[in-house]
Design a protein around this motif. Structure first.
Motif, PDB file in Angstrom:
ATOM      1  N   LEU A   7      38.889  39.769  39.394  1.00  0.00           N
ATOM      2  CA  LEU A   7      39.589  39.274  39.790  1.00  0.00           C
ATOM      3  C   LEU A   7      40.808  38.835  38.936  1.00  0.00           C
ATOM      4  O   LEU A   7      40.665  39.094  37.361  1.00  0.00           O
ATOM      5  CB  LEU A   7      39.125  38.098  40.009  1.00  0.00           C
ATOM      6  N   ASP A   8      42.110  39.059  38.856  1.00  0.00           N
ATOM      7  CA  ASP A   8      43.099  38.523  38.227  1.00  0.00           C
ATOM      8  C   ASP A   8      43.035  36.675  38.450  1.00  0.00           C
ATOM      9  O   ASP A   8      43.451  36.118  39.563  1.00  0.00           O
ATOM     10  CB  ASP A   8      44.331  38.599  38.862  1.00  0.00           C
ATOM     11  N   PRO A   9      43.127  36.983  37.402  1.00  0.00           N
ATOM     12  CA  PRO A   9      43.182  35.026  37.177  1.00  0.00           C
ATOM     13  C   PRO A   9      43.933  34.532  37.143  1.00  0.00           C
ATOM     14  O   PRO A   9      44.019  33.061  37.181  1.00  0.00           O
ATOM     15  CB  PRO A   9      42.948  34.687  35.002  1.00  0.00           C
ATOM     16  N   HIS A  10      45.329  35.504  37.506  1.00  0.00           N
ATOM     17  CA  HIS A  10      46.614  34.581  37.950  1.00  0.00           C
ATOM     18  C   HIS A  10      46.286  34.463  39.704  1.00  0.00           C
ATOM     19  O   HIS A  10      47.632  33.890  40.543  1.00  0.00           O
ATOM     20  CB  HIS A  10      47.823  35.124  37.702  1.00  0.00           C
ATOM     21  N   ALA A  11      45.507  34.784  39.965  1.00  0.00           N
ATOM     22  CA  ALA A  11      45.172  35.259  41.541  1.00  0.00           C
ATOM     23  C   ALA A  11      44.959  33.481  42.217  1.00  0.00           C
ATOM     24  O   ALA A  11      45.928  33.175  43.567  1.00  0.00           O
ATOM     25  CB  ALA A  11      43.577  35.984  41.823  1.00  0.00           C
ATOM     26  N   LEU A  13      43.839  29.459  40.990  1.00  0.00           N
ATOM     27  CA  LEU A  13      43.324  28.616  40.127  1.00  0.00           C
ATOM     28  C   LEU A  13      41.977  28.829  40.241  1.00  0.00           C
ATOM     29  O   LEU A  13      41.244  29.375  38.776  1.00  0.00           O
ATOM     30  CB  LEU A  13      44.025  27.296  40.382  1.00  0.00           C
ATOM     31  N   ALA A  14      40.745  28.483  40.695  1.00  0.00           N
ATOM     32  CA  ALA A  14      39.610  29.316  41.025  1.00  0.00           C
ATOM     33  C   ALA A  14      39.027  30.759  39.862  1.00  0.00           C
ATOM     34  O   ALA A  14      37.993  30.645  39.701  1.00  0.00           O
ATOM     35  CB  ALA A  14      39.149  29.129  42.524  1.00  0.00           C
ATOM     36  N   LEU A  51      33.305  34.963  40.148  1.00  0.00           N
ATOM     37  CA  LEU A  51      34.550  36.005  41.557  1.00  0.00           C
ATOM     38  C   LEU A  51      35.247  35.076  42.531  1.00  0.00           C
ATOM     39  O   LEU A  51      35.799  35.059  43.186  1.00  0.00           O
ATOM     40  CB  LEU A  51      33.617  36.683  41.592  1.00  0.00           C
ATOM     41  N   ALA A  52      35.304  33.516  41.929  1.00  0.00           N
ATOM     42  CA  ALA A  52      35.635  32.552  42.875  1.00  0.00           C
ATOM     43  C   ALA A  52      35.363  32.159  43.980  1.00  0.00           C
ATOM     44  O   ALA A  52      35.839  31.684  44.613  1.00  0.00           O
ATOM     45  CB  ALA A  52      37.376  32.677  42.061  1.00  0.00           C
ATOM     46  N   LEU A  79      39.191  20.373  36.342  1.00  0.00           N
ATOM     47  CA  LEU A  79      40.009  20.273  36.521  1.00  0.00           C
ATOM     48  C   LEU A  79      41.508  20.327  36.955  1.00  0.00           C
ATOM     49  O   LEU A  79      42.189  19.362  37.915  1.00  0.00           O
ATOM     50  CB  LEU A  79      40.267  18.688  35.454  1.00  0.00           C
ATOM     51  N   ARG A  80      42.066  21.561  36.902  1.00  0.00           N
ATOM     52  CA  ARG A  80      43.101  22.072  36.702  1.00  0.00           C
ATOM     53  C   ARG A  80      43.273  22.128  38.394  1.00  0.00           C
ATOM     54  O   ARG A  80      44.404  22.312  38.623  1.00  0.00           O
ATOM     55  CB  ARG A  80      44.045  23.077  36.230  1.00  0.00           C
TER      56      ARG A  80
END
Length: 284
Positions: A7-11, A13-14, A51-52, A79-80
């Motif tokens: 996954l795109d980590p910017h997609a 927060l999960a 995979l969030a 937490l974020r």
């Protein structure tokens, strides 16, 4: 063999949390199966996290952090993610709730968030924001369910909850199963050694907390605090005289409330008479 999807980590927060876990796992040259074995969870659970599709709860995030020697990186990402899905006015209280050794609550109208079932929380949040998308509601429900992690750790706070009897009697949502399951969950939780639950009966009359819910928090090395909740808002109090005032109000409610066993009996009676539900063996 095809490389597993990423996954795109910017997609979201999960997704950022999942990418962090994957990066740390690969840094140690562990497979998903090897990480799962170290955490005593299934490989599917690790895939869901990376995979969030189903982020971890707080306890699992902490276990991931320790196992991956992440020095707080995974827990910070968790937490974020969860702070983003809580209303801003609730965040100061939630930060305190995580550190408290004792949490005492009076609930006037609604089951406290830390004890809500997913269906109860979903219904409440849907009524509060009818325009919210299903995805938004799901994230908010997940964030609320994450508060259960406070009670699941190795050193959970002592939780003492007083429920107003009107809360038990009011129909909630379109499906009776919502309240039936919620009352059953309260019985299960009240069977835990660190959870106390009492009901304030209708005939107890007037008292000092009739205008809303109240939470009192005790800490090992800092002064106590109080939180007063209302519809869509809340006020956090640190002023010692104000906190002491609500502490006295709470003590008066304890005197008026049914003992723990009688409170459980009343919930059982409500389930039987209003929801045609016999006691379950897993209700403690």
């Amino acid at each position: 063999m095809a490389r597993p999807p990423q996954l795109d980590p910017h997609a979201s927060l999960a997704a950022a949390l999942g990418a962090t876990v994957r990066s740390l796992r690969e840094l140690r040259d562990w497979t998903r199966e090897e990480l799962a074995d170290r955490l005593y969870v299934s490989t599917t659970r690790i895939i869901q996290i990376e995979l969030a599709t189903d982020p971890p709860n707080e306890a699992l995030a902490q276990d991931l952090d320790r196992t991956l020697e992440a020095d707080g990186e995974v827990e910070t990402a968790w937490l974020r993610m969860n702070r983003h899905n809580h209303p801003a006015w609730a965040l100061p209280y939630l930060d305190l709730e995580r550190r408290a050794t004792r949490v005492r609550k009076y609930a006037a109208q609604l089951v406290p968030g830390i004890l809500q079932t997913p269906d109860y929380a979903y219904t409440l949040l849907r009524y509060a924001d009818p325009a919210a998308t299903e995805e938004t509601l799901r994230r908010r429900v997940d964030a609320r369910m994450s508060r259960r992690g406070v009670l699941e750790g190795s050193s959970p706070p002592h939780l003492w909850v007083i429920l107003d009897e009107t809360l038990l009697m009011r129909p909630f949502g379109d499906d009776p199963a919502i309240m039936r399951d919620q009352l059953g969950h309260l019985l299960v939780m009240s069977g835990r050694p660190h959870v106390e639950l009492q009901v304030l009966p209708l005939e107890s009359g007037s008292h000092g907390l009739m205008d809303g819910s109240c939470s009192l928090l005790t800490f090992p090395e800092e002064p106590p605090a109080a939180f007063l909740g209302g519809p869509g808002t809340g006020t956090l109090l640190h002023d010692a005289p104000a906190v002491a005032h609500y502490d006295v109000c709470y003590d008066h409610l304890l005197v008026k409330s049914l003992p723990a066993e009688e409170s459980r009996d009343l919930i059982h009676t409500t389930l039987r008479e209003r929801y045609n539900c016999p006691p379950s063996s897993n209700e403690g």
